[in-house]
Motif scaffolding. Structure first.
Motif, PDB file in Angstrom:
ATOM      1  N   VAL A 137       0.931  -1.333   0.002  1.00  0.00           N
ATOM      2  CA  VAL A 137      -0.103   0.269  -0.106  1.00  0.00           C
ATOM      3  C   VAL A 137       0.821   1.257  -0.035  1.00  0.00           C
ATOM      4  O   VAL A 137       1.902   1.250   0.490  1.00  0.00           O
ATOM      5  CB  VAL A 137      -0.814  -0.069   1.305  1.00  0.00           C
ATOM      6  N   PRO A 138       0.504   2.449  -0.682  1.00  0.00           N
ATOM      7  CA  PRO A 138       1.333   3.737  -0.631  1.00  0.00           C
ATOM      8  C   PRO A 138       1.213   4.538   0.452  1.00  0.00           C
ATOM      9  O   PRO A 138       1.126   5.680   0.449  1.00  0.00           O
ATOM     10  CB  PRO A 138       0.696   4.185  -1.784  1.00  0.00           C
ATOM     11  N   TYR A 139       1.481   3.759   1.599  1.00  0.00           N
ATOM     12  CA  TYR A 139       1.292   4.416   2.909  1.00  0.00           C
ATOM     13  C   TYR A 139       2.333   3.880   4.035  1.00  0.00           C
ATOM     14  O   TYR A 139       2.837   2.742   3.677  1.00  0.00           O
ATOM     15  CB  TYR A 139       0.216   4.540   3.592  1.00  0.00           C
ATOM     16  N   ASP A 140       2.868   4.774   4.876  1.00  0.00           N
ATOM     17  CA  ASP A 140       3.729   4.224   5.907  1.00  0.00           C
ATOM     18  C   ASP A 140       3.295   3.325   6.871  1.00  0.00           C
ATOM     19  O   ASP A 140       1.906   3.399   7.252  1.00  0.00           O
ATOM     20  CB  ASP A 140       4.748   5.086   6.368  1.00  0.00           C
ATOM     21  N   LYS A 141       4.112   2.685   7.670  1.00  0.00           N
ATOM     22  CA  LYS A 141       3.554   1.461   8.694  1.00  0.00           C
ATOM     23  C   LYS A 141       2.607   2.329   9.643  1.00  0.00           C
ATOM     24  O   LYS A 141       1.573   2.086   9.963  1.00  0.00           O
ATOM     25  CB  LYS A 141       4.573   0.757   9.187  1.00  0.00           C
ATOM     26  N   ALA A 142       3.154   3.600  10.140  1.00  0.00           N
ATOM     27  CA  ALA A 142       2.290   4.290  11.006  1.00  0.00           C
ATOM     28  C   ALA A 142       0.995   4.678  10.709  1.00  0.00           C
ATOM     29  O   ALA A 142       0.218   4.812  11.626  1.00  0.00           O
ATOM     30  CB  ALA A 142       3.141   5.527  11.562  1.00  0.00           C
ATOM     31  N   THR A 143       0.972   5.174   9.366  1.00  0.00           N
ATOM     32  CA  THR A 143      -0.294   5.593   8.993  1.00  0.00           C
ATOM     33  C   THR A 143      -1.498   4.574   8.968  1.00  0.00           C
ATOM     34  O   THR A 143      -2.475   4.751   9.317  1.00  0.00           O
ATOM     35  CB  THR A 143      -0.187   6.262   7.660  1.00  0.00           C
ATOM     36  N   VAL A 144      -0.955   3.166   8.497  1.00  0.00           N
ATOM     37  CA  VAL A 144      -1.850   2.026   8.395  1.00  0.00           C
ATOM     38  C   VAL A 144      -2.376   1.798   9.843  1.00  0.00           C
ATOM     39  O   VAL A 144      -3.474   1.567  10.411  1.00  0.00           O
ATOM     40  CB  VAL A 144      -1.484   1.071   7.546  1.00  0.00           C
ATOM     41  N   ARG A 145      -1.326   1.657  10.704  1.00  0.00           N
ATOM     42  CA  ARG A 145      -1.533   0.946  12.011  1.00  0.00           C
ATOM     43  C   ARG A 145      -2.402   1.927  13.066  1.00  0.00           C
ATOM     44  O   ARG A 145      -2.901   1.711  13.855  1.00  0.00           O
ATOM     45  CB  ARG A 145      -0.090   0.986  12.793  1.00  0.00           C
ATOM     46  N   SER A 146      -2.280   3.341  12.711  1.00  0.00           N
ATOM     47  CA  SER A 146      -3.178   4.262  13.390  1.00  0.00           C
ATOM     48  C   SER A 146      -4.465   4.593  12.612  1.00  0.00           C
ATOM     49  O   SER A 146      -5.311   5.364  13.142  1.00  0.00           O
ATOM     50  CB  SER A 146      -2.319   5.721  13.561  1.00  0.00           C
ATOM     51  N   ALA A 147      -4.850   3.893  11.463  1.00  0.00           N
ATOM     52  CA  ALA A 147      -6.375   4.035  10.930  1.00  0.00           C
ATOM     53  C   ALA A 147      -7.285   3.504  11.641  1.00  0.00           C
ATOM     54  O   ALA A 147      -7.095   2.696  12.595  1.00  0.00           O
ATOM     55  CB  ALA A 147      -6.013   3.429   9.554  1.00  0.00           C
ATOM     56  N   PRO A 148      -8.454   3.999  11.418  1.00  0.00           N
ATOM     57  CA  PRO A 148      -9.594   3.272  12.033  1.00  0.00           C
ATOM     58  C   PRO A 148      -9.843   1.908  12.143  1.00  0.00           C
ATOM     59  O   PRO A 148      -9.344   1.278  10.725  1.00  0.00           O
ATOM     60  CB  PRO A 148     -10.861   4.024  11.581  1.00  0.00           C
ATOM     61  N   SER A 149     -10.323   1.245  12.938  1.00  0.00           N
ATOM     62  CA  SER A 149     -10.174  -0.365  12.690  1.00  0.00           C
ATOM     63  C   SER A 149     -11.536  -0.900  12.989  1.00  0.00           C
ATOM     64  O   SER A 149     -12.560  -0.280  13.350  1.00  0.00           O
ATOM     65  CB  SER A 149      -9.273  -0.909  13.939  1.00  0.00           C
ATOM     66  N   VAL A 150     -11.491  -2.277  12.766  1.00  0.00           N
ATOM     67  CA  VAL A 150     -12.730  -3.085  12.742  1.00  0.00           C
ATOM     68  C   VAL A 150     -12.400  -4.102  13.815  1.00  0.00           C
ATOM     69  O   VAL A 150     -11.282  -4.587  13.772  1.00  0.00           O
ATOM     70  CB  VAL A 150     -13.279  -3.450  11.201  1.00  0.00           C
ATOM     71  N   GLU A 151     -13.515  -4.673  14.427  1.00  0.00           N
ATOM     72  CA  GLU A 151     -13.255  -6.090  15.270  1.00  0.00           C
ATOM     73  C   GLU A 151     -12.891  -7.250  14.355  1.00  0.00           C
ATOM     74  O   GLU A 151     -13.509  -7.211  13.184  1.00  0.00           O
ATOM     75  CB  GLU A 151     -14.577  -6.258  15.959  1.00  0.00           C
ATOM     76  N   THR A 152     -12.041  -7.889  14.748  1.00  0.00           N
ATOM     77  CA  THR A 152     -11.425  -9.175  14.140  1.00  0.00           C
ATOM     78  C   THR A 152     -12.629 -10.151  13.896  1.00  0.00           C
ATOM     79  O   THR A 152     -13.305 -10.311  14.815  1.00  0.00           O
ATOM     80  CB  THR A 152     -10.350  -9.777  14.922  1.00  0.00           C
TER      81      THR A 152
END
Length: 245
Positions: free
Chosen positions: A69-84
């Motif tokens: 994906v064209p983003y850095d690791k911190a951006t993805v890990r801090s993105a809104p999340s969903v329940e597994t």
């Protein structure tokens, strides 16, 4: 990113990398839009918890079994999340938060996660399982870098021009054109001339010449991981007359 149905199925469990190639996690689920095109994936990270970060498939690429994906690791890990393991479609508020987080132009509604095709009722079936590696990374201290300075002494060889005065004795005859100017006389007499000579003088001064500092960069490299995984195989024992030709 336009994908075939087979590629969509293969996304599950694939490694997700950021734009520099660093692993973020693995694909948990895939969400498609109203037209059936995959638009979002959830990413299972090594962070302890029951939530998966969301990442857009827009501008993402499939490379050698990995999703980048064209983003850095911190951006993805801090993105809104969903329940597994959720099977709920993304709500309007969730989508708005995601588009704001990734600074994307909002598209249409997103359906619930893609599910396997429905099974035929009454048909015998077995569930085949297999082990898969979930290889993550863990940061640990690898030493400390320090700056120290100490004094060393070195010999410096150079040259400097020095001057000195030398005396020459000149004899001039007394003539009518060049008279003596004093009355002649015989007796002892002495005259002096002061002479000068230069010698090297060394003066030391302290001068700042450079600034030295430490910097650090994150370097990503591929490190092989070897492990054994087990998988089940299913064999169908079908009588010859009943086999489909």
């Amino acid at each position: 990113m336009r994908l075939t149905e087979q590629q969509i199925r293969s996304l599950y469990g694939q490694d997700v990398q950021d734009r520099s190639g660093a692993k973020i996690g693995s694909v948990g689920q895939v969400w498609a839009d109203a037209a059936g095109e995959p638009t979002w994936v959830s990413v299972k990270t090594e962070v302890v918890g029951h939530h998966e970060s969301m990442a857009p498939l827009q501008a993402a690429r499939l490379q050698e079994g990995r999703l980048r994906v064209p983003y850095d690791k911190a951006t993805v890990r801090s993105a809104p999340s969903v329940e597994t393991g959720t099977d709920e479609p993304l709500g309007a508020d969730q989508l708005a938060q995601l588009y704001r987080h990734y600074q994307l132009q909002q598209q249409g509604a997103v359906r619930q996660p893609e599910q396997p095709p429905p099974r035929m009722p009454g048909a015998p079936e077995l569930t085949r399982s297999e082990e898969r590696l979930r290889v993550g990374t863990e940061s640990e201290p690898a030493g400390a870098a320090r700056l120290r300075k100490h004094v060393v002494t070195e010999n410096v060889h150079t040259t400097v021009p020095v001057a000195h005065e030398e005396v020459s004795v000149v004899h001039e005859p007394i003539t009518a054109a060049n008279p003596a100017g004093v009355r002649p006389g015989i007796g002892a007499e002495q005259r002096e001339m002061e002479l000068h000579a230069e010698h090297p003088v060394v003066i030391k001064e302290q001068v700042p010449v450079e600034r030295v500092r430490l910097t650090k960069d994150e370097v990503v490299e591929e490190q092989p991981v070897n492990a054994q995984v087990r998988r089940e195989q299913v064999d169908a024992d079908v009588p010859e007359p009943a086999r489909r030709r």
